[in-house]
Design a protein around this motif. Structure first.
Motif: not given
Length: 163
Positions: A17-23, A25-31, A35-39, A69-76
């Motif tokens: 996912f690259g360095d823009s992936l931020q997780v 401690d509570d498991g919430h994922v953001t980028f 543009g990364d979400t669309e990619k 949120n879907d990407l966050g679910t997938l990352v978890r």
């Protein structure tokens, strides 16, 4: 490459996912890059994992509402939670000596019956009681013997004294 549950370490997720992936401690994922979400929503392997292995509805993927949120679910789902090593996880605490001793006493109490169903503690108590009564009897006998000897000595003294 097919993605499976718990198959990726944090470094592997960062590579995907690259360095823009931020997780958090509570498991919430953001980028961090917008543009990364669309990619990643256009990645067919990620979509097939979301709909296939995870059993999610295909209409939920890239619906424009909760894509992040879907990407966050997938990352978890892909994350191994930091437990990828074969080592057993460390004990969360070390028992105090007092607690260990108490658990041992409880275990001994619960396992006091022998294979015939006899209570081994009651036989120990009986031996202890017999031993204690033996000591008490021995003390009593010594006391009585001492008294007899003193009485004899007194009688001997009184018989030797002139009247």
């Amino acid at each position: 490459m097919a993605y499976t549950e718990g198959s990726m370490s944090t470094e592997e997720l960062k590579k995907l996912f690259g360095d823009s992936l931020q997780v958090r401690d509570d498991g919430h994922v953001t980028f961090s890059n917008d543009g990364d979400t669309e990619k990643f929503m256009n990645n067919s392997e990620l979509k097939s994992t979301f709909t296939g292995a995870m059993g999610r509805d295909a209409g939920d993927w890239d619906d424009g509402v909760s894509s992040e949120n879907d990407l966050g679910t997938l990352v978890r789902y892909l994350s191994d939670g930091g437990n990828k090593s074969d080592d057993k996880p460390a004990d969360p605490y070390v028992q105090s000596e007092h607690l260990s001793t108490a658990k041992e006493r409880v275990n001994n109490w619960e396992n006091r019956f022998d294979e015939n169903g006899n209570d081994s503690w009651s036989t120990l108590d009986a031996k202890k009681t017999n031993n204690q009564s033996d000591k008490a009897s021995a003390y009593l006998n010594d006391y009585k013997l001492n008294l007899r000897e003193k009485n004899k000595q007194r009688q001997n003294k009184s018989s030797q004294e002139p009247m």
